[in-house]
Design an enzyme around this catalytic site. Structure first.
Site, short mmCIF file in Angstrom:
data_model
loop_
_atom_site.label_atom_id
_atom_site.label_comp_id
_atom_site.label_asym_id
_atom_site.label_seq_id
_atom_site.Cartn_x
_atom_site.Cartn_y
_atom_site.Cartn_z
N ARG A 10 42.96 50.97 28.60
CA ARG A 10 41.51 50.89 28.84
C ARG A 10 41.13 51.63 30.12
NH1 ARG A 10 42.47 45.49 27.40
NH2 ARG A 10 42.20 44.84 29.57
N ALA A 60 43.84 46.64 23.52
CA ALA A 60 44.32 45.38 24.10
C ALA A 60 45.09 45.60 25.39
CB ALA A 60 45.19 44.64 23.09
N CYS A 61 45.33 46.84 25.77
CA CYS A 61 46.15 47.19 26.93
C CYS A 61 45.25 47.62 28.09
CB CYS A 61 47.11 48.32 26.55
SG CYS A 61 48.01 49.04 27.95
N GLY A 62 45.38 46.94 29.22
CA GLY A 62 44.58 47.27 30.40
C GLY A 62 44.82 48.69 30.90
#
Length: 141
Positions: A15, A10-12
């Site tokens: 990712r 969920a964390c850019g």
């Protein structure tokens, strides 16, 4: 090369870090630490190996940090580690472990410090379009 990333999908930043590792031609071991937190021993080792203090490894934003009173300067490192293990969302991310070192990859391009420089082929940009590597696979400064 054996690479492990403690990842939150969920964390850019997490990712982007994962994709940078893959861009180097490496398929890492991906540990979704919210589902499978590291052991106490591994967490303490990662923090130390990354050259961080326990406080530097705690995530405040979007966590129960304030509600748990973790801003109290009298809390010991052991108490902070206990909180991180009880509430893994408090572990800042992503930690990446390679034979070249351990880093908290914030920003994501910090991971380049512990990946072989000759592994990158071609340009890479973050999800937001920010260039990280040029067409020759060299870091954009």
């Amino acid at each position: 090369m054996n690479v492990t990333i403690y990842h939150n999908p969920a964390c850019g930043t997490s990712r982007n870090t994962l994709e940078l590792i893959r861009h180097a031609g490496i398929e890492p071991v991906v540990i979704e630490y919210l589902k499978t937190p590291p052991s106490r021993e591994n967490l303490v080792r990662m923090i130390a190996d990354a050259g961080l203090t326990v406080r530097e490894a705690i995530r405040e934003k979007g966590t129960p940090y304030a509600e748990l009173g973790l801003d109290n300067p009298d809390l010991t490192d052991d108490a902070l580690i206990d909180a991180m293990l009880a509430h893994p969302i408090l572990i800042n991310r992503p930690f990446v472990v390679t034979p070249m070192g351990t880093r908290l990859s914030r920003p994501s391009e910090v991971v380049l410090e512990i990946l072989p420089a000759d592994g990158f082929k071609g340009a890479f940009a973050k999800e937001n379009g920010e260039a990280v590597l040029d067409s020759e696979g060299k870091r954009v400064v």
